[in-house]
Design a protein around this motif. Sequence first.
Motif, mmCIF file in Angstrom:
data_model
loop_
_atom_site.group_PDB
_atom_site.id
_atom_site.type_symbol
_atom_site.label_atom_id
_atom_site.label_comp_id
_atom_site.label_asym_id
_atom_site.label_seq_id
_atom_site.Cartn_x
_atom_site.Cartn_y
_atom_site.Cartn_z
ATOM 1 N N ASP A 59 1.152 -1.210 -0.047
ATOM 2 C CA ASP A 59 0.309 0.095 -0.032
ATOM 3 C C ASP A 59 0.946 1.364 -0.309
ATOM 4 O OD1 ASP A 59 -2.374 -2.018 0.135
ATOM 5 O OD2 ASP A 59 -2.726 -1.177 2.340
ATOM 6 N N LEU A 60 1.825 0.976 0.864
ATOM 7 C CA LEU A 60 3.026 2.349 0.932
ATOM 8 C C LEU A 60 3.412 2.768 -0.281
ATOM 9 C CD1 LEU A 60 4.527 4.819 2.239
ATOM 10 C CD2 LEU A 60 5.840 3.061 3.798
ATOM 11 N N TRP A 63 0.979 4.353 -3.418
ATOM 12 C CA TRP A 63 1.027 6.148 -2.417
ATOM 13 C C TRP A 63 2.098 7.098 -2.896
ATOM 14 C CZ3 TRP A 63 -2.485 8.336 1.937
ATOM 15 C CH2 TRP A 63 -3.278 6.960 1.703
ATOM 16 N N CYS A 64 3.585 6.174 -2.749
ATOM 17 C CA CYS A 64 4.973 6.216 -3.104
ATOM 18 C C CYS A 64 5.489 7.049 -4.916
ATOM 19 C CB CYS A 64 5.728 5.710 -2.774
ATOM 20 S SG CYS A 64 6.544 6.342 -0.838
ATOM 21 N N LEU A 66 2.563 7.104 -7.424
ATOM 22 C CA LEU A 66 2.353 8.139 -7.350
ATOM 23 C C LEU A 66 2.433 9.431 -7.544
ATOM 24 C CD1 LEU A 66 -1.541 7.155 -6.289
ATOM 25 C CD2 LEU A 66 -0.551 6.477 -8.835
ATOM 26 N N GLY A 67 3.142 9.602 -5.753
ATOM 27 C CA GLY A 67 3.513 10.958 -5.360
ATOM 28 C C GLY A 67 4.609 11.185 -6.904
ATOM 29 N N ALA A 112 3.214 12.192 -0.022
ATOM 30 C CA ALA A 112 2.521 10.540 -0.308
ATOM 31 C C ALA A 112 2.850 10.285 0.996
ATOM 32 C CB ALA A 112 2.715 9.798 -1.496
ATOM 33 N N LEU A 115 0.575 11.944 3.984
ATOM 34 C CA LEU A 115 -0.744 11.302 3.383
ATOM 35 C C LEU A 115 -0.945 10.036 4.382
ATOM 36 C CD1 LEU A 115 -1.662 13.111 0.587
ATOM 37 C CD2 LEU A 115 -2.170 13.201 2.519
ATOM 38 N N TYR A 116 0.089 9.094 4.140
ATOM 39 C CA TYR A 116 0.036 7.292 4.358
ATOM 40 C C TYR A 116 0.152 6.911 6.318
ATOM 41 C CZ TYR A 116 1.493 3.067 4.918
ATOM 42 O OH TYR A 116 1.023 0.881 5.661
ATOM 43 N N THR A 120 -2.695 5.906 8.772
ATOM 44 C CA THR A 120 -2.280 4.541 8.968
ATOM 45 C C THR A 120 -2.178 4.837 10.560
ATOM 46 O OG1 THR A 120 -0.261 4.080 8.591
ATOM 47 C CG2 THR A 120 -2.047 2.956 7.321
#
Length: 265
Positions: A59-60, A63-64, A66-67, A112, A115-116, A120
Amino acid sequence: MPLNEYMQFPNIDPVLFSIGPLAIHWYGVMYLLGFAFALWWGGRQAERSPDWTRDKFSDLIFWCFLGVLIGGRIGYVIFYHFDLFIADPVYLFRVWEGGMSFHGGLLGVIAAMYLYARVTQRQFLAVGDMIAPLVPMGLFFGRMGNCINGELWGRATDVPWAMIFPSGGPVPRHPSQLYEAVLEGLLLFALLWWFQRKPRGTGAVSGLFLLGYGVARFTVEFFREPDAHLGLLSLGMSMGQWLTIPMIVLGVGLLIYAHKNSSKT
């Protein structure tokens, strides 16, 4: 040395292959290889950590990823072609014309991670320490993509290993993409891998990454041809060098912070 005695860089087609109207570019493949390595290596590290699982890490990394894409493009436009954006804001979305900035991608990854960490309820620097060792190999593949594309070549030189790039004119140049691939990629990855083998204070791995990358990039910029539309800026430094100075300062600060906090426990 006569020009015909220098290495001639092959004019490689930037498109690896095409499927109908879809063109697969070498540079895109390099990004995917960097992403695949991060999933594999980071997943292994997550399985060995009491604070992570492979699913949570996946998941992390999404996100990264996309960042990197969003931040890299925005950073490139703002840092290097803001004039084109002002003249035509749609230029930001013309990603097929190329153009990504590491510093923009880094800011995107930091956003990212922040936000993560909030979603979490994790410590931001702990998330950074998980991601930092994975970045250098992504840089390695990215710089190899630059080299295959014959772009971002170095300054004119007469060193024996100089190359003549098709897009750089009949001038032997430093293969600065390869310098960056080795320093920012392979060597920095090896340094971080060695450093994190022992317990470190939270933020130490992130700090070493920022310091290591900053020093490597600042050094290679002396051999890399400055952007034609920017040239050298104040104090004779390039845009890339100016952007690395905050990274170096922050990296040193994080290492000091991590050392002081680890010594208290």
